[in-house]
Design an enzyme around this catalytic site. Structure first.
Site, mmCIF file in Angstrom:
data_model
loop_
_atom_site.group_PDB
_atom_site.id
_atom_site.type_symbol
_atom_site.label_atom_id
_atom_site.label_comp_id
_atom_site.label_asym_id
_atom_site.label_seq_id
_atom_site.Cartn_x
_atom_site.Cartn_y
_atom_site.Cartn_z
ATOM 1 N N GLU A 144 -3.419 -8.032 -3.083
ATOM 2 C CA GLU A 144 -3.865 -8.071 -4.476
ATOM 3 C C GLU A 144 -5.329 -8.473 -4.615
ATOM 4 O OE1 GLU A 144 -1.219 -10.668 -6.636
ATOM 5 O OE2 GLU A 144 0.534 -9.783 -5.667
ATOM 6 N N ASN A 145 -5.826 -9.263 -3.657
ATOM 7 C CA ASN A 145 -7.124 -9.904 -3.869
ATOM 8 C C ASN A 145 -8.240 -9.508 -2.910
ATOM 9 O OD1 ASN A 145 -6.383 -11.755 -6.107
ATOM 10 N ND2 ASN A 145 -4.941 -12.553 -4.589
ATOM 11 N N GLY A 163 -0.832 -11.909 -1.613
ATOM 12 C CA GLY A 163 -2.128 -12.564 -1.774
ATOM 13 C C GLY A 163 -3.297 -11.763 -1.253
ATOM 14 N N ILE A 164 -3.149 -11.141 -0.086
ATOM 15 C CA ILE A 164 -4.228 -10.335 0.491
ATOM 16 C C ILE A 164 -4.285 -8.967 -0.171
ATOM 17 C CG2 ILE A 164 -5.102 -9.273 2.612
ATOM 18 C CD1 ILE A 164 -3.552 -11.546 4.115
ATOM 19 N N HIS A 175 3.202 -5.526 1.464
ATOM 20 C CA HIS A 175 3.193 -6.911 0.987
ATOM 21 C C HIS A 175 2.384 -7.715 2.007
ATOM 22 C CE1 HIS A 175 5.078 -10.572 -0.916
ATOM 23 N NE2 HIS A 175 4.619 -11.062 0.224
ATOM 24 N N LEU A 176 1.148 -8.029 1.643
ATOM 25 C CA LEU A 176 0.209 -8.615 2.585
ATOM 26 C C LEU A 176 -0.170 -10.024 2.161
ATOM 27 C CD1 LEU A 176 -2.146 -5.495 2.908
ATOM 28 C CD2 LEU A 176 -0.057 -6.002 4.210
ATOM 29 N N ASN A 192 0.081 -14.433 4.009
ATOM 30 C CA ASN A 192 0.175 -15.179 5.260
ATOM 31 C C ASN A 192 1.341 -14.658 6.090
ATOM 32 O OD1 ASN A 192 -0.864 -17.297 6.950
ATOM 33 N ND2 ASN A 192 1.023 -18.401 6.524
ATOM 34 N N GLY A 193 2.417 -14.250 5.382
ATOM 35 C CA GLY A 193 3.485 -13.463 5.981
ATOM 36 C C GLY A 193 3.385 -12.068 5.389
ATOM 37 N N ASP A 233 16.417 -12.291 -0.133
ATOM 38 C CA ASP A 233 15.245 -11.559 0.363
ATOM 39 C C ASP A 233 15.637 -10.311 1.137
ATOM 40 O OD1 ASP A 233 13.359 -13.256 -0.662
ATOM 41 O OD2 ASP A 233 12.393 -13.676 1.249
#
Length: 396
Positions: A334-335, A331-332, A208-209, A211-212, A148
């Site tokens: 993109e959605n 996740g955030i 990059h959004l 939960n982390g 990472d």
């Protein structure tokens, strides 16, 4: 060439089997609650056939043994024998300064990798268990570690050095490392492909959004700066992590609340972020729903998150000396059309305008800014597994 991508967490294993000739997914799955009551494996192959296996999985070895049986299952699997798998690509969270690119793991490198565990005590140990177990179960297959932190290893020294006594860097390697590097690399390179330009010629900010969350400034095709640091704690306020804050708050709280080192670490990592501010949830969907119904603390948490993104975009635009694209992923990113709109409306001073129709999408590649803006705002779904598989293929 078949590559198995493995991501071992403390109590879960995500996996994906890929045919790298076509870069196609043959199957993917998740083993969860390893070592906990109610453990199970859920897998789906490229025919849409789903396997749910509920059985006791006491440790990672038992889980991986069962996963390999699922992969070769006559009905729900994708191959007949694990001998068809030529390489296994492992996500490893922390490579420190010693691993600035993906590597094929041998006995010597495994020792070095184990030494890195003190830098990521929660994440690296299960990653290492996954590598060792796959070496044992599939001795014929090359084991590749994809880090990472690697994409951020090109950061200039003035960007990664902390202003603490320099001897601490020399003794303990305390510095900014950054995380989510595999995602930032995939997304920035894919954005360049969409824009039809070499990534080396572009100045890109990747958000990059999830939960982390982390933001990176990408110039010359590599990371020039990133919001996470020595650990994944700093940067944006996240689901349960504080993000940036005055470090003097730590001893102050320890004294006032009579907290030990582990306890304050738990507060900062597990009880803070938008969960701590809202008092409701770490899930941004819950917060958006609550805010729409008038919950002021949920609205505050969302505004803090958006404000942090806007600030980082401004700072990184200056650091890069300009900007060609802001890319949302995770996740955030993109959605959530709501969060993208909050951020982009905060950049309206640049002349950027949102295409509301295009922004009203989820999980798809799309340019959400109107033509004529000084830079492009776009959504690129991340694909860390594909990036890991590509890097694995290159080394084998």
């Amino acid at each position: 060439m078949l590559v198995l991508v493995v991501n071992c967490g403390s109590s879960s294993i995500k996996y994906k089997l890929m045919d790298m000739e076509q870069e196609s997914v043959l199957l993917s799955g998740l083993s969860e609650r390893i070592g906990i009551a109610g453990s199970r494996i859920k897998q789906e192959n490229n025919k849409g056939e789903e396997l749910v296996l509920e059985q006791d999985l006491p440790d990672h070895k038992a889980a991986l043994e069962t996963i390999l049986k699922c992969i070769t299952d006559a009905k729900y699997g994708a191959i007949k024998d694990t001998a068809e798998i030529k390489a296994v690509g492992h996500r490893v969270v922390h490579g420190g300064e010693k691993f600035n690119k993906s590597v094929v793991i041998d006995a010597e490198l495994m020792k070095v990798l184990e030494e890195m565990s003190e830098l990521a005590p929660l994440h690296n140990p299960p990653n290492i268990i996954g590598i060792k177990t796959c070496q044992e179960l599939m001795p014929h297959a090359a084991q590749v570690a994809v880090f990472d932190t690697a994409f951020h290893s090109a950061m200039p020294k003035h960007a990664y050095t902390y202003a603490v006594p320099y001897e601490y860097y020399e003794k303990y390697k305390i510095r900014r490392y950054g995380f989510h590097g595999t995602s930032h690399k995939f997304v920035s390179h894919r954005a360049a492909e969409i824009l039809g330009k070499p990534v080396e010629d572009l100045k890109i900010i990747v958000c990059h959004l999830g939960n982390g969350s982390s933001i990176s400034a990408v110039g010359n095709g590599v990371s020039q700066d990133t919001s996470m640091g020595f650990t994944p704690l700093p940067g944006l306020p996240m689901g349960t992590r504080t993000g940036d804050m005055d470090p003097a708050i730590v001893p102050f709280l320890m004294e006032k609340e009579q907290l030990g080192v582990n306890e304050i670490g738990n507060v900062l990592n597990k009880k803070s972020g938008v969960l701590g501010v809202s008092g409701i949830s770490s899930d941004f969907r819950d917060l958006e729903d609550a805010a729409s119904k008038g919950n002021e603390r949920a609205e505050l948490a969302l505004n803090m998150f958006a404000y942090g993104i806007i600030k980082y975009i401004g700072a990184y635009t200056a650091a890069l000396g300009g900007l060609d694209a802001v890319v949302f992923t995770g996740g955030i990113g993109e959605n959530s059309k709501t969060m993208r709109a909050k951020v982009l409306n905060g950049l309206a001073y640049t002349g950027l305008q949102i295409d509301e129709e295009k922004n009203n999408t989820r999980g798809k590649e799309v340019i959400v800014s109107k033509p004529g803006a000084p830079f492009v705002a776009m959504v690129v779904p991340t694909n860390e597994e594909l990036m890991i598989a590509r890097e694995t293929k290159e080394l084998v």
